[in-house]
Design an enzyme around this catalytic site. Structure first.
Site, PDB file in Angstrom:
ATOM      1  N   GLU A  30    -180.452-128.944  29.005  1.00  0.00           N
ATOM      2  CA  GLU A  30    -180.652-128.319  30.315  1.00  0.00           C
ATOM      3  C   GLU A  30    -180.371-129.280  31.461  1.00  0.00           C
ATOM      4  O   GLU A  30    -180.871-130.405  31.481  1.00  0.00           O
ATOM      5  CB  GLU A  30    -182.087-127.808  30.449  1.00  0.00           C
ATOM      6  CG  GLU A  30    -182.351-126.518  29.704  1.00  0.00           C
ATOM      7  CD  GLU A  30    -183.517-125.757  30.276  1.00  0.00           C
ATOM      8  OE1 GLU A  30    -183.586-125.616  31.526  1.00  0.00           O
ATOM      9  OE2 GLU A  30    -184.362-125.301  29.492  1.00  0.00           O
ATOM     10  N   ARG A  31    -179.584-128.818  32.414  1.00  0.00           N
ATOM     11  CA  ARG A  31    -179.404-129.563  33.651  1.00  0.00           C
ATOM     12  C   ARG A  31    -180.726-129.483  34.419  1.00  0.00           C
ATOM     13  O   ARG A  31    -181.478-128.520  34.302  1.00  0.00           O
ATOM     14  CB  ARG A  31    -178.253-128.991  34.478  1.00  0.00           C
ATOM     15  CG  ARG A  31    -178.503-127.589  34.996  1.00  0.00           C
ATOM     16  CD  ARG A  31    -177.389-127.093  35.885  1.00  0.00           C
ATOM     17  NE  ARG A  31    -177.770-125.852  36.541  1.00  0.00           N
ATOM     18  CZ  ARG A  31    -177.030-125.215  37.430  1.00  0.00           C
ATOM     19  NH1 ARG A  31    -175.856-125.699  37.780  1.00  0.00           N
ATOM     20  NH2 ARG A  31    -177.449-124.098  37.982  1.00  0.00           N
ATOM     21  N   CYS A  88    -185.052-119.343  35.957  1.00  0.00           N
ATOM     22  CA  CYS A  88    -185.384-119.880  34.638  1.00  0.00           C
ATOM     23  C   CYS A  88    -185.978-118.719  33.852  1.00  0.00           C
ATOM     24  O   CYS A  88    -187.004-118.159  34.243  1.00  0.00           O
ATOM     25  CB  CYS A  88    -186.372-121.029  34.743  1.00  0.00           C
ATOM     26  SG  CYS A  88    -186.981-121.601  33.131  1.00  0.00           S
ATOM     27  N   GLY A  89    -185.326-118.345  32.761  1.00  0.00           N
ATOM     28  CA  GLY A  89    -185.760-117.174  32.020  1.00  0.00           C
ATOM     29  C   GLY A  89    -187.167-117.280  31.477  1.00  0.00           C
ATOM     30  O   GLY A  89    -187.993-116.367  31.640  1.00  0.00           O
ATOM     31  N   CYS A 125    -184.654-122.104  26.081  1.00  0.00           N
ATOM     32  CA  CYS A 125    -184.072-121.796  27.391  1.00  0.00           C
ATOM     33  C   CYS A 125    -183.796-120.299  27.415  1.00  0.00           C
ATOM     34  O   CYS A 125    -182.937-119.814  26.668  1.00  0.00           O
ATOM     35  CB  CYS A 125    -182.788-122.590  27.615  1.00  0.00           C
ATOM     36  SG  CYS A 125    -181.937-122.157  29.163  1.00  0.00           S
ATOM     37  N   GLY A 126    -184.531-119.573  28.252  1.00  0.00           N
ATOM     38  CA  GLY A 126    -184.411-118.124  28.274  1.00  0.00           C
ATOM     39  C   GLY A 126    -183.053-117.632  28.723  1.00  0.00           C
ATOM     40  O   GLY A 126    -182.437-116.771  28.082  1.00  0.00           O
TER      41      GLY A 126
END
Length: 277
Positions: free
Chosen positions: A198-199, A74-75, A208-209
């Site tokens: 996002e899943r 996860c960014g 979301c990075g």
């Protein structure tokens, strides 16, 4: 148990220090769901445990989605991991090595946290998905640690993310695990606006990075962004920046793909204690 609530451009997480918190206790699926519940828990998009290491990296980042599933990367959580690792004294702010499910990530703090992701080579500028079905003009795909659909559209703010996201997130063209779904549109100042379904969260998140990285990669592949840095506005109103360095072979030949660096917020919101799970 002590925790820290953090945010990366509105993408929020509950962090635990693996030196003092039993990892197995807080990473059971039901515990994760309870902690991330926004009504009866702390509330977050995901949960992170940082485990100090000795050899191959400085810290292992254990990341879990709010539905209890583990994710390779996860960014924004990695940006936050960079910031809190330095605050906790686990690593130096000038440089650290983070072990993730998507490989080793080098990061540092230079004003904002910055993370150098593994090279991106799985890039598909055109996917077999009707653009109109995706509420856009063009649909591409890239794996930025995790898989992402990127949809070029007229106005990301006009997209029905909640309506279109679930089917696209599970579209057969993305493979059995599905993908995050990002819509991107141009802004008057030359930057870009994006929104992400996002899943693992199974809904829209404020940022979301890895989605920003995948978006920058597709914009470059489509010939819509030729600068070294792509600035992307998140739904929290904060910007993230993505630098893309084209891959080259040792002999100087150009290769397909990019070496990305993501810069963005990694901020502590509050600290607290969990009374029980």
């Amino acid at each position: 148990m002590s925790f820290v609530k953090m945010t990366g451009s509105g993408n929020d997480f509950v962090f635990f220090d693996g030196r003092t918190t039993p990892i197995d206790l807080v990473t059971q699926p039901e515990a994760i769901k309870a902690i991330c519940n926004r009504y009866n828990g702390i509330g977050a998009d995901g949960l992170v445990v940082l485990e100090p290491l000795q050899e191959e990296a400085d810290v292992r980042v254990h990341y879990y989605n709010s539905d209890g599933t583990a994710a390779d990367l996860c960014g924004n959580a990695t940006l936050c991991s960079t910031a809190i690792s330095a605050q906790w004294g686990i690593t130096s702010a000038s440089g650290m090595r983070l072990a993730t499910g998507a490989g080793l990530i080098n990061s540092r703090i230079d004003g904002l946290p910055a993370i150098a992701l593994q090279p991106i080579t799985d890039i598909r500028p055109d996917m077999p998905i009707a653009p109109a079905t995706a509420q856009g003009r063009r649909v591409g795909f890239a794996v930025a640690g995790i898989p992402h659909l990127v949809i070029l559209c007229e106005d990301a703010d006009a997209v029905d993310v909640a309506g279109a996201g679930p089917a696209l997130r599970r579209h057969e063209a993305t493979g059995p695990a599905g993908a995050n779904v990002n819509w991107v549109s141009p802004r008057p100042d030359g930057s870009w606006r994006y929104r992400t379904f996002e899943r693992g969260v199974e809904g829209e998140t404020l940022a979301c990075g890895t989605g920003a990285v995948a978006t920058a990669v597709l914009l470059r592949s489509w010939g819509l962004s030729d600068g070294a840095t792509t600035t992307i506005r998140t739904s929290s109103g904060r910007d993230v920046e993505v630098d893309l360095e084209p891959l080259t072979a040792p002999d100087g030949r150009s290769l397909e793909g990019f070496r990305p660096t993501l810069r963005g917020e990694g901020r502590v919101v509050f600290r607290g204690e969990i009374a029980g799970l």
